[in-house]
Write a protein that holds these residues in place. Structure first.
Motif, PDB file in Angstrom:
ATOM      1  N   GLN A   1       0.850  -1.188   0.000  1.00  0.00           N
ATOM      2  CA  GLN A   1       0.000   0.000   0.000  1.00  0.00           C
ATOM      3  C   GLN A   1       0.885   1.237   0.000  1.00  0.00           C
ATOM      4  O   GLN A   1       1.751   1.363   0.864  1.00  0.00           O
ATOM      5  CB  GLN A   1      -0.901   0.014   1.235  1.00  0.00           C
ATOM      6  CG  GLN A   1      -1.909  -1.103   1.276  1.00  0.00           C
ATOM      7  CD  GLN A   1      -3.046  -0.885   0.308  1.00  0.00           C
ATOM      8  OE1 GLN A   1      -3.431   0.236   0.024  1.00  0.00           O
ATOM      9  NE2 GLN A   1      -3.588  -1.967  -0.204  1.00  0.00           N
ATOM     10  N   VAL A   2       0.667   2.113  -0.962  1.00  0.00           N
ATOM     11  CA  VAL A   2       1.493   3.312  -1.061  1.00  0.00           C
ATOM     12  C   VAL A   2       0.643   4.527  -1.425  1.00  0.00           C
ATOM     13  O   VAL A   2      -0.472   4.402  -1.912  1.00  0.00           O
ATOM     14  CB  VAL A   2       2.612   3.149  -2.127  1.00  0.00           C
ATOM     15  CG1 VAL A   2       3.578   2.052  -1.744  1.00  0.00           C
ATOM     16  CG2 VAL A   2       2.027   2.879  -3.487  1.00  0.00           C
TER      17      VAL A   2
ATOM     18  N   GLU B   1      -1.888   0.305  -4.747  1.00  0.00           N
ATOM     19  CA  GLU B   1      -1.048  -0.832  -4.398  1.00  0.00           C
ATOM     20  C   GLU B   1      -0.024  -1.002  -5.513  1.00  0.00           C
ATOM     21  O   GLU B   1      -0.293  -0.666  -6.664  1.00  0.00           O
ATOM     22  CB  GLU B   1      -1.867  -2.117  -4.313  1.00  0.00           C
ATOM     23  CG  GLU B   1      -2.869  -2.156  -3.198  1.00  0.00           C
ATOM     24  CD  GLU B   1      -3.682  -3.435  -3.219  1.00  0.00           C
ATOM     25  OE1 GLU B   1      -3.087  -4.534  -3.260  1.00  0.00           O
ATOM     26  OE2 GLU B   1      -4.910  -3.328  -3.206  1.00  0.00           O
ATOM     27  N   ILE B   2       1.125  -1.541  -5.158  1.00  0.00           N
ATOM     28  CA  ILE B   2       2.137  -1.883  -6.150  1.00  0.00           C
ATOM     29  C   ILE B   2       2.144  -3.401  -6.266  1.00  0.00           C
ATOM     30  O   ILE B   2       2.291  -4.106  -5.265  1.00  0.00           O
ATOM     31  CB  ILE B   2       3.538  -1.376  -5.733  1.00  0.00           C
ATOM     32  CG1 ILE B   2       3.520   0.123  -5.476  1.00  0.00           C
ATOM     33  CG2 ILE B   2       4.576  -1.743  -6.786  1.00  0.00           C
ATOM     34  CD1 ILE B   2       3.156   0.968  -6.655  1.00  0.00           C
ATOM     35  N   VAL B   3       1.944  -3.903  -7.479  1.00  0.00           N
ATOM     36  CA  VAL B   3       1.945  -5.342  -7.713  1.00  0.00           C
ATOM     37  C   VAL B   3       2.942  -5.680  -8.808  1.00  0.00           C
ATOM     38  O   VAL B   3       3.260  -4.847  -9.663  1.00  0.00           O
ATOM     39  CB  VAL B   3       0.541  -5.868  -8.096  1.00  0.00           C
ATOM     40  CG1 VAL B   3      -0.424  -5.715  -6.938  1.00  0.00           C
ATOM     41  CG2 VAL B   3       0.005  -5.184  -9.327  1.00  0.00           C
ATOM     42  N   GLN B   4       3.439  -6.918  -8.794  1.00  0.00           N
ATOM     43  CA  GLN B   4       4.367  -7.411  -9.809  1.00  0.00           C
ATOM     44  C   GLN B   4       3.543  -8.154 -10.847  1.00  0.00           C
ATOM     45  O   GLN B   4       2.772  -9.061 -10.524  1.00  0.00           O
ATOM     46  CB  GLN B   4       5.390  -8.354  -9.157  1.00  0.00           C
ATOM     47  CG  GLN B   4       6.539  -8.725 -10.045  1.00  0.00           C
ATOM     48  CD  GLN B   4       7.637  -7.665 -10.035  1.00  0.00           C
ATOM     49  OE1 GLN B   4       7.679  -6.820  -9.156  1.00  0.00           O
ATOM     50  NE2 GLN B   4       8.498  -7.711 -11.017  1.00  0.00           N
TER      51      GLN B   4
ATOM     52  N   LYS C   1       3.515  -2.642 -11.417  1.00  0.00           N
ATOM     53  CA  LYS C   1       2.356  -1.901 -11.892  1.00  0.00           C
ATOM     54  C   LYS C   1       1.620  -1.301 -10.711  1.00  0.00           C
ATOM     55  O   LYS C   1       1.674  -1.800  -9.594  1.00  0.00           O
ATOM     56  CB  LYS C   1       1.397  -2.826 -12.647  1.00  0.00           C
ATOM     57  CG  LYS C   1       1.968  -3.483 -13.876  1.00  0.00           C
ATOM     58  CD  LYS C   1       1.343  -2.904 -15.075  1.00  0.00           C
ATOM     59  CE  LYS C   1       1.868  -3.612 -16.315  1.00  0.00           C
ATOM     60  NZ  LYS C   1       1.412  -2.961 -17.502  1.00  0.00           N
ATOM     61  N   ILE C   2       0.908  -0.207 -10.983  1.00  0.00           N
ATOM     62  CA  ILE C   2       0.036   0.420  -9.997  1.00  0.00           C
ATOM     63  C   ILE C   2      -1.327  -0.243 -10.128  1.00  0.00           C
ATOM     64  O   ILE C   2      -1.830  -0.424 -11.234  1.00  0.00           O
ATOM     65  CB  ILE C   2      -0.081   1.929 -10.260  1.00  0.00           C
ATOM     66  CG1 ILE C   2       1.271   2.599 -10.043  1.00  0.00           C
ATOM     67  CG2 ILE C   2      -1.152   2.553  -9.394  1.00  0.00           C
ATOM     68  CD1 ILE C   2       1.290   4.044 -10.456  1.00  0.00           C
TER      69      ILE C   2
ATOM     70  N   LEU D   1      -4.981  -1.154 -13.828  1.00  0.00           N
ATOM     71  CA  LEU D   1      -3.534  -1.375 -13.798  1.00  0.00           C
ATOM     72  C   LEU D   1      -2.874  -0.384 -14.732  1.00  0.00           C
ATOM     73  O   LEU D   1      -3.328  -0.178 -15.859  1.00  0.00           O
ATOM     74  CB  LEU D   1      -3.196  -2.794 -14.283  1.00  0.00           C
ATOM     75  CG  LEU D   1      -3.580  -3.935 -13.371  1.00  0.00           C
ATOM     76  CD1 LEU D   1      -3.577  -5.240 -14.136  1.00  0.00           C
ATOM     77  CD2 LEU D   1      -2.606  -4.011 -12.223  1.00  0.00           C
ATOM     78  N   CYS D   2      -1.798   0.229 -14.278  1.00  0.00           N
ATOM     79  CA  CYS D   2      -1.008   1.084 -15.164  1.00  0.00           C
ATOM     80  C   CYS D   2       0.454   0.987 -14.762  1.00  0.00           C
ATOM     81  O   CYS D   2       0.781   0.556 -13.656  1.00  0.00           O
ATOM     82  CB  CYS D   2      -1.506   2.529 -15.176  1.00  0.00           C
ATOM     83  SG  CYS D   2      -1.440   3.377 -13.614  1.00  0.00           S
TER      84      CYS D   2
END
Length: 169
Positions: A121-122, A135-138, A144-145, A157-158
């Motif tokens: 969480q950012v 959130e930052i996901v791989q 990706k955001i 997703l971006c």
């Protein structure tokens, strides 16, 4: 409907009538938000960039009181409000703000119905996506955001801009 809460709600429209509904709501002086993105559409002999809704057949509307609710239902091409059971579902204002930030600043946006494990969480506090809670996901070797829209069971997703600085929320 006796306990009406002011806030953002989601309208369900006839297919391909989102822009028309947005114009009609604006004519009634109602606050609304139609998140759009640009896609490349291939035709017989050419390709064109077209503007399409991120969530087909849905538009966000800010209802101040019960009269706004009834006015919205009278708009041509509106089918109903999104409901949970018999109660219209209210959308958290922070989700709408996050979608606004992403659609205004991000170049490539993908909408996915897939499940993503919770990421870090950012809050982005610098750069083009300043103010975005996400959130930052791989995904496919890239970060990706991710912005979750639980009511629609969709995720935005971006790509993560490298110049953005992040702090945990």
């Amino acid at each position: 409907m006796a306990n009406f809460n002011t806030g953002w709600y989601l309208m369900y429209t006839r297919p391909r009538h989102e822009k028309k509904v947005k114009e009609l709501l604006e004519d009634l002086k109602m606050d609304c938000f139609l998140p759009v993105t640009q896609k490349v559409a291939a035709y017989r002999s050419s390709k064109r960039t077209v503007v399409v809704p991120l969530f087909p057949s849905y538009i966000f509307v800010y209802l101040r009181d019960l009269s706004d609710y009834y006015q919205g239902m009278q708009v041509e091409s509106v089918l109903n409000y999104v409901k949970v059971g018999k109660v219209i579902a209210r959308v958290d204002g922070s989700i709408v703000e996050n979608i606004k930030v992403v659609t205004e600043k991000a170049l490539e946006i993908d909408v996915s119905g897939s499940y993503f494990y919770p990421g870090q969480q950012v809050v982005i506090h610098e750069g083009p996506l300043k103010g975005l809670s996400c959130e930052i996901v791989q995904l496919s070797e890239k970060k990706k955001i991710l912005v979750r829209v639980h009511l629609l069971q969709r995720n935005l997703l971006c790509n993560l801009p490298s110049e953005s600085l992040l702090i945990a929320s």
